[in-house]
Design a protein around this motif. Structure first.
Motif, PDB file in Angstrom:
ATOM      1  N   ARG A 123       0.823  -1.203   0.000  1.00  0.00           N
ATOM      2  CA  ARG A 123       0.000   0.000   0.000  1.00  0.00           C
ATOM      3  C   ARG A 123       0.866   1.267   0.000  1.00  0.00           C
ATOM      4  N   ARG A 124       2.011   1.196   0.665  1.00  0.00           N
ATOM      5  CA  ARG A 124       2.907   2.349   0.696  1.00  0.00           C
ATOM      6  C   ARG A 124       3.365   2.723  -0.708  1.00  0.00           C
ATOM      7  N   GLN A 125       3.577   1.727  -1.558  1.00  0.00           N
ATOM      8  CA  GLN A 125       4.078   1.992  -2.905  1.00  0.00           C
ATOM      9  C   GLN A 125       3.061   2.728  -3.778  1.00  0.00           C
ATOM     10  N   TRP A 126       1.775   2.449  -3.561  1.00  0.00           N
ATOM     11  CA  TRP A 126       0.768   3.094  -4.415  1.00  0.00           C
ATOM     12  C   TRP A 126      -0.098   4.103  -3.651  1.00  0.00           C
ATOM     13  N   ARG A 127       0.461   4.632  -2.556  1.00  0.00           N
ATOM     14  CA  ARG A 127      -0.314   5.538  -1.703  1.00  0.00           C
ATOM     15  C   ARG A 127      -0.719   6.823  -2.409  1.00  0.00           C
ATOM     16  N   ASP A 128      -0.020   7.200  -3.486  1.00  0.00           N
ATOM     17  CA  ASP A 128      -0.365   8.425  -4.211  1.00  0.00           C
ATOM     18  C   ASP A 128      -1.460   8.200  -5.249  1.00  0.00           C
ATOM     19  N   HIS A 129      -1.978   6.972  -5.347  1.00  0.00           N
ATOM     20  CA  HIS A 129      -3.043   6.639  -6.290  1.00  0.00           C
ATOM     21  C   HIS A 129      -4.343   6.404  -5.518  1.00  0.00           C
ATOM     22  N   PRO A 130      -5.478   6.779  -6.084  1.00  0.00           N
ATOM     23  CA  PRO A 130      -6.743   6.569  -5.369  1.00  0.00           C
ATOM     24  C   PRO A 130      -7.097   5.095  -5.174  1.00  0.00           C
ATOM     25  N   VAL A 131      -6.725   4.246  -6.143  1.00  0.00           N
ATOM     26  CA  VAL A 131      -6.915   2.802  -6.030  1.00  0.00           C
ATOM     27  C   VAL A 131      -5.662   2.123  -6.554  1.00  0.00           C
ATOM     28  N   TYR A 132      -5.507   0.845  -6.258  1.00  0.00           N
ATOM     29  CA  TYR A 132      -4.329   0.121  -6.731  1.00  0.00           C
ATOM     30  C   TYR A 132      -4.288   0.162  -8.259  1.00  0.00           C
ATOM     31  N   PRO A 133      -3.158   0.610  -8.860  1.00  0.00           N
ATOM     32  CA  PRO A 133      -3.091   0.844 -10.308  1.00  0.00           C
ATOM     33  C   PRO A 133      -2.811  -0.387 -11.168  1.00  0.00           C
ATOM     34  N   GLY A 134      -2.820  -1.571 -10.586  1.00  0.00           N
ATOM     35  CA  GLY A 134      -2.692  -2.775 -11.400  1.00  0.00           C
ATOM     36  C   GLY A 134      -1.293  -3.049 -11.905  1.00  0.00           C
ATOM     37  N   TRP A 135      -0.278  -2.656 -11.179  1.00  0.00           N
ATOM     38  CA  TRP A 135       1.095  -2.778 -11.653  1.00  0.00           C
ATOM     39  C   TRP A 135       1.527  -4.230 -11.892  1.00  0.00           C
ATOM     40  N   CYS A 136       0.952  -5.177 -11.175  1.00  0.00           N
ATOM     41  CA  CYS A 136       1.389  -6.577 -11.307  1.00  0.00           C
ATOM     42  C   CYS A 136       0.485  -7.394 -12.231  1.00  0.00           C
ATOM     43  N   ARG A 137      -0.420  -6.739 -12.929  1.00  0.00           N
ATOM     44  CA  ARG A 137      -1.347  -7.487 -13.785  1.00  0.00           C
ATOM     45  C   ARG A 137      -0.633  -8.341 -14.820  1.00  0.00           C
ATOM     46  N   ASP A 138       0.468  -7.848 -15.358  1.00  0.00           N
ATOM     47  CA  ASP A 138       1.180  -8.559 -16.415  1.00  0.00           C
ATOM     48  C   ASP A 138       2.441  -9.260 -15.915  1.00  0.00           C
TER      49      ASP A 138
END
Length: 294
Positions: free
Chosen positions: A103-118
């Motif tokens: 959560r700390r890594q994507w705290r600047d985004h309103p929701v999790y941005p899907g970085w691990c989808r691929d």
């Protein structure tokens, strides 16, 4: 018994409070008015949040208020294999993926941005499992029995966690699998879970499971304007019948059922008999929250 199957599903993180009672009472009355079944499920998939004795305290409180459930109590802690099978199916469908992000890594985004989808970004770190909200049913639409037509795009809510990095199962997957396996077709719960429904409908669709009807209840606020909750240290309900009587009457009033004043001190069975005969969800006011003493 009719085809109606409802349930109350508390997390045993502490004793029930007035807000819990309102939700339990509404689901109980809705089931009994329909001559249906009302089950009890203890959602204990998160042991660190569930102190010893909390579940037993909840059972005593429900019994004190006359809210007697049908059949044996269901325990989520005994359902690991069912959840694992559902997750494996979602993975096979390309709808679930492992995720190393914190959560700390994507705290600047309103929701999790899907970085691990691929692919997992940091394979050497612990992994959670998330739902591909962008690939499933979109938009999600349903008719809430109180709040009316609802429409959400789950992708705007983010890829919800299905299994945590510590291996514990997350609420969204567990509740969907349990409701389907237990034949639940009517869900009555607080409006704080309204925006959880899109993920659950998406999971139901992906797993080819039936979708129950939903009735989301107005929330009950304390004197400080906050939702009554265990986290906000809401006072615990009593676990004796005489002490339960005035609080049961208060809960009926908070549900806009206008119980007669003469019932305030009546035994809980007498109050519940009146409430079942007069239960009318149409009386509920569709406000997201209102004062505890309203």
């Amino acid at each position: 018994m009719s085809a109606y199957r409802g349930r109350f599903a508390p997390t045993p993180s502490g004793p029930l409070h007035l807000g819990s009672l309102v939700a339990a009472l509404a689901s109980f009355l809705d089931a009994r008015r329909a001559r249906g079944r009302w089950g009890l499920r203890i959602e204990d998939v998160d042991p660190p949040r569930c102190p010893p004795g909390a579940a037993d305290a909840i059972l005593r409180q429900l019994e004190a208020f006359g809210l007697h459930w049908d059949g044996p109590v269901a325990w989520q802690s005994e359902r690991h294999d069912a959840y694992a099978a559902a997750l494996a199916r979602l993975e096979a469908l390309g709808l679930a993926y492992p995720c190393s992000c914190s959560r700390r890594q994507w705290r600047d985004h309103p929701v999790y941005p899907g970085w691990c989808r691929d692919g997992v970004r940091e394979p050497d770190k612990p992994r959670a499992w998330r739902l591909r909200s962008d690939l499933g049913l979109r938009p999600v639409r349903w008719e809430d029995r109180l709040f009316g037509p609802q429409a959400f795009d789950p992708a705007e809510l983010g890829d919800v966690v299905l299994r945590r990095k510590d291996g514990l199962w997350a609420y969204q997957l567990a509740v969907v699998v349990d409701d389907a396996d237990q034949g639940i077709n009517e869900v009555v719960r607080g409006a704080d879970l309204l925006d959880n429904t899109p993920w659950q409908r998406q999971l139901q669709h992906a797993l080819s499971l039936p979708a129950p009807r939903y009735l989301h209840l107005p929330l009950i606020l304390g004197d400080d304007g906050q939702k009554l909750s265990k986290q906000n240290l809401a006072p615990a309900l009593p676990d004796t019948e005489p002490e339960a009587r005035p609080l049961l009457h208060r809960a009926l009033a908070l549900l806009d059922q206008a119980p007669p004043a003469a019932l305030a001190g009546a035994p809980v069975d007498e109050q519940l008999a009146w409430a079942i005969d007069h239960w009318a969800p149409s009386r509920l006011r569709p406000a997201l929250a209102r004062g505890e003493d309203a």
